[in-house]
Design a protein around this motif. Sequence first.
Motif, PDB file in Angstrom:
ATOM      1  N   ARG A 179       0.829  -1.199   0.000  1.00 41.44           N
ATOM      2  CA  ARG A 179       0.000   0.000   0.000  1.00 41.44           C
ATOM      3  C   ARG A 179       0.867   1.254   0.000  1.00 41.44           C
ATOM      4  O   ARG A 179       0.576   2.232  -0.702  1.00 41.44           O
ATOM      5  N   SER A 180       1.950   1.215   0.796  1.00 43.95           N
ATOM      6  CA  SER A 180       2.837   2.371   0.874  1.00 43.95           C
ATOM      7  C   SER A 180       3.502   2.649  -0.475  1.00 43.95           C
ATOM      8  O   SER A 180       3.589   3.803  -0.914  1.00 43.95           O
ATOM      9  N   GLU A 181       3.959   1.597  -1.147  1.00 43.42           N
ATOM     10  CA  GLU A 181       4.609   1.782  -2.446  1.00 43.42           C
ATOM     11  C   GLU A 181       3.610   2.247  -3.514  1.00 43.42           C
ATOM     12  O   GLU A 181       3.961   3.023  -4.403  1.00 43.42           O
ATOM     13  N   LYS A 182       2.383   1.770  -3.420  1.00 41.48           N
ATOM     14  CA  LYS A 182       1.358   2.260  -4.346  1.00 41.48           C
ATOM     15  C   LYS A 182       1.127   3.760  -4.146  1.00 41.48           C
ATOM     16  O   LYS A 182       0.919   4.504  -5.110  1.00 41.48           O
ATOM     17  N   GLU A 183       1.160   4.186  -2.887  1.00 38.06           N
ATOM     18  CA  GLU A 183       0.996   5.608  -2.599  1.00 38.06           C
ATOM     19  C   GLU A 183       2.174   6.414  -3.149  1.00 38.06           C
ATOM     20  O   GLU A 183       2.006   7.533  -3.645  1.00 38.06           O
ATOM     21  N   GLN A 184       3.387   5.832  -3.055  1.00 40.04           N
ATOM     22  CA  GLN A 184       4.561   6.504  -3.617  1.00 40.04           C
ATOM     23  C   GLN A 184       4.416   6.646  -5.133  1.00 40.04           C
ATOM     24  O   GLN A 184       4.713   7.698  -5.710  1.00 40.04           O
ATOM     25  N   LEU A 185       3.959   5.573  -5.782  1.00 39.79           N
ATOM     26  CA  LEU A 185       3.755   5.617  -7.226  1.00 39.79           C
ATOM     27  C   LEU A 185       2.659   6.623  -7.581  1.00 39.79           C
ATOM     28  O   LEU A 185       2.783   7.378  -8.552  1.00 39.79           O
ATOM     29  N   ALA A 186       1.589   6.652  -6.788  1.00 44.48           N
ATOM     30  CA  ALA A 186       0.496   7.589  -7.045  1.00 44.48           C
ATOM     31  C   ALA A 186       0.970   9.031  -6.924  1.00 44.48           C
ATOM     32  O   ALA A 186       0.534   9.905  -7.678  1.00 44.48           O
ATOM     33  N   ALA A 187       1.895   9.284  -5.968  1.00 49.70           N
ATOM     34  CA  ALA A 187       2.421  10.633  -5.799  1.00 49.70           C
ATOM     35  C   ALA A 187       3.232  11.057  -7.027  1.00 49.70           C
ATOM     36  O   ALA A 187       3.144  12.211  -7.483  1.00 49.70           O
ATOM     37  N   VAL A 188       4.017  10.123  -7.577  1.00 48.12           N
ATOM     38  CA  VAL A 188       4.777  10.425  -8.793  1.00 48.12           C
ATOM     39  C   VAL A 188       3.818  10.674  -9.952  1.00 48.12           C
ATOM     40  O   VAL A 188       3.995  11.612 -10.748  1.00 48.12           O
ATOM     41  N   MET A 189       2.780   9.861 -10.053  1.00 48.91           N
ATOM     42  CA  MET A 189       1.789  10.036 -11.109  1.00 48.91           C
ATOM     43  C   MET A 189       1.142  11.419 -11.033  1.00 48.91           C
ATOM     44  O   MET A 189       0.958  12.090 -12.041  1.00 48.91           O
ATOM     45  N   GLU A 190       0.816  11.810  -9.802  1.00 50.20           N
ATOM     46  CA  GLU A 190       0.165  13.112  -9.612  1.00 50.20           C
ATOM     47  C   GLU A 190       1.068  14.248 -10.078  1.00 50.20           C
ATOM     48  O   GLU A 190       0.598  15.234 -10.669  1.00 50.20           O
ATOM     49  N   ARG A 191       2.377  14.115  -9.815  1.00 54.18           N
ATOM     50  CA  ARG A 191       3.316  15.150 -10.271  1.00 54.18           C
ATOM     51  C   ARG A 191       3.353  15.236 -11.795  1.00 54.18           C
ATOM     52  O   ARG A 191       3.710  16.268 -12.359  1.00 54.18           O
ATOM     53  N   HIS A 192       2.969  14.141 -12.447  1.00 50.27           N
ATOM     54  CA  HIS A 192       2.937  14.124 -13.912  1.00 50.27           C
ATOM     55  C   HIS A 192       1.515  14.340 -14.448  1.00 50.27           C
ATOM     56  O   HIS A 192       1.269  14.134 -15.638  1.00 50.27           O
ATOM     57  N   GLY A 193       0.607  14.708 -13.566  1.00 49.59           N
ATOM     58  CA  GLY A 193      -0.753  15.018 -14.002  1.00 49.59           C
ATOM     59  C   GLY A 193      -1.651  13.829 -14.233  1.00 49.59           C
ATOM     60  O   GLY A 193      -2.628  13.912 -14.980  1.00 49.59           O
ATOM     61  N   ILE A 194      -1.340  12.688 -13.600  1.00 50.42           N
ATOM     62  CA  ILE A 194      -2.154  11.475 -13.765  1.00 50.42           C
ATOM     63  C   ILE A 194      -2.822  11.145 -12.433  1.00 50.42           C
ATOM     64  O   ILE A 194      -2.170  11.070 -11.396  1.00 50.42           O
ATOM     65  N   GLU A 195      -4.140  10.925 -12.471  1.00 50.17           N
ATOM     66  CA  GLU A 195      -4.875  10.573 -11.253  1.00 50.17           C
ATOM     67  C   GLU A 195      -4.980   9.055 -11.137  1.00 50.17           C
ATOM     68  O   GLU A 195      -5.257   8.366 -12.120  1.00 50.17           O
ATOM     69  N   TRP A 196      -4.762   8.560  -9.927  1.00 43.07           N
ATOM     70  CA  TRP A 196      -4.779   7.111  -9.688  1.00 43.07           C
ATOM     71  C   TRP A 196      -6.202   6.657  -9.384  1.00 43.07           C
ATOM     72  O   TRP A 196      -6.828   7.145  -8.455  1.00 43.07           O
ATOM     73  N   GLU A 197      -6.687   5.692 -10.154  1.00 41.68           N
ATOM     74  CA  GLU A 197      -7.967   5.044  -9.853  1.00 41.68           C
ATOM     75  C   GLU A 197      -7.658   3.722  -9.175  1.00 41.68           C
ATOM     76  O   GLU A 197      -7.165   2.782  -9.803  1.00 41.68           O
ATOM     77  N   ASP A 198      -7.930   3.652  -7.873  1.00 48.37           N
ATOM     78  CA  ASP A 198      -7.605   2.460  -7.090  1.00 48.37           C
ATOM     79  C   ASP A 198      -8.637   1.368  -7.348  1.00 48.37           C
ATOM     80  O   ASP A 198      -9.783   1.478  -6.937  1.00 48.37           O
ATOM     81  N   LYS A 199      -8.215   0.326  -8.054  1.00 48.65           N
ATOM     82  CA  LYS A 199      -9.113  -0.802  -8.344  1.00 48.65           C
ATOM     83  C   LYS A 199      -8.910  -1.957  -7.380  1.00 48.65           C
ATOM     84  O   LYS A 199      -9.592  -2.969  -7.462  1.00 48.65           O
ATOM     85  N   GLY A 200      -7.949  -1.825  -6.492  1.00 51.14           N
ATOM     86  CA  GLY A 200      -7.724  -2.865  -5.495  1.00 51.14           C
ATOM     87  C   GLY A 200      -7.238  -4.173  -6.060  1.00 51.14           C
ATOM     88  O   GLY A 200      -7.433  -5.232  -5.478  1.00 51.14           O
TER      89      GLY A 200
END
Length: 388
Positions: A179-200
Motif C-alpha cells: 500500500r505504501s509503495e502504491k501511494e509513492q507511485l500515485a504521488a509520482v503520477m500526480e506530479r505528472h498530471g495522472i490521477e490514480w484510480e484504485d481498483k484494489g
Amino acid sequence: MVGQGSVNHNSRKFNAKNTDPERSHLNITYCQENIKAVFHEMFDEALKRYNDKQTRADRRIENYYEKIRSSKQEKPFHEIILQVGNKDDMSAGSEDGQLAAAVLDEYMRGFQERNPQLRVFSAHLHMDEATPHLHIDFVPFTTGSKRGLDTRVSLKQALAAQGFKGGTRGDTEWSQWVRSEKEQLAAVMERHGIEWEDKGTHDQHLSVLDYKKEQRAKEIAQLDKFKAKKQKEVAGQEQRLKELAPAVKNMERLAAEFSADPEEVLPEPGPLESAKSYREKKAKPLWAKIVKVLRSVYRAYLDLKSKFERLQADYGREVSKNSSLSERIYEVCAERDSLKGKVRDYERVRRAIGLEQADRILEAAYQQEQAEKERKRAARQKTRVGAR
C-alpha cells in the motif's frame, strides 16, 4: 503485482511471444547483477561468523544461497511488477505510453533509497511489450539477528525494520508495504498530471498450477457454502415434515371416523321419545351439520396431504442434490491434492536442474507449442479456403 521472477526474461536473454524485439532498444536497464555474487557480497562475512561458532560439522552452512533456495520459509529474491494504465490508455508506442515510462522511471530512481532493507540487484523498464512496465528484483535482509546468521534473508524482518509492523492476517508487513509503495507511485503520477484510480487489484501473479490450485480451493469453498445452505434447507424441510406428520395422522383418523353416512351410525331413539321424532327433529339435522363440517375438514386434509407429498418430494430431491455435492467436493479435493503433488514435483525439478535452465526449457517448450498452434491454425485456414 508480485511474482517469482525470471531474471533472464527481464534482461531479455530470451524473448517471449508478447515482446517486440524491434523496440527492445527502448528498454532501460537500471542494474543487472548476478544473484549468487550478490549473496556472497551480502552474507559471506555473516556466514563465516556463524560457522566459526558451530561445534558440530552438520550445523555448518556451506552455501547460503543454496540453503535459502531450498528453504520453505524464504526465497532468494522477490520481484514486483509495476504498470501505469493499460494497453488501451497507455500503450507503449503512444505519447501517453512515454508519460507512463517517465512515471515509472522516477519511481524506480527513488526505490532503493526508500527501501534500504531490500537490496535491488536487477531492475528493468520494458518498452517492447504492449504497455510500459517495471520489473524490480530484490533480496530482503535483516541485520542484528539473534537466530541463524546475524545478517540473513528475511522479508518479514526487512519490512519490519522499515516500519511496517504486521497486525493481522489481512494486514501483514507485506500488504502494508505494498500500500505504501502504491501511494509513492500515485504521488509520482500526480506530479505528472495522472490521477490514480484504485481498483484494489493486487493479487499475486500465479503460475498455471498455482492458479489451478487457487481456483480449486475457491470452488471447494463455494461448494461447501452451497452444501451448507442446502443442508440448512433440508433441515428446515425435515422440521416441517415432523410438524405436519401428527396433523396428517389426526386428519386421517377423523376422516375415517366421521365420513360415513349418518343413516348408518345414528343411535336408536330413547324410551321417552319416538324414534321418528328423535331422528327427524334432532339427530339428523345435527349430524348433517357435523358431516358438513367434517367434509370441509376432509377437503382441507386432502389439500394438506397434497402439499405434504410435494414437500416430501422436494426433500428427496434436496437430499439427492446434497449427495451429489458431497461427491463433487470429494472429486475437487482429490484434484486439488493431485495439483499440490504436481507443484511439489515441479519445484523439485526446478531445484534439480537450476532455475535458469528450467526457465530456458519452459520458454523453449512454450515457443514450440505456439509454433505448433500456429501451424495447425494455418492448416485449418488453408482447408477452409480450399473448400470454398
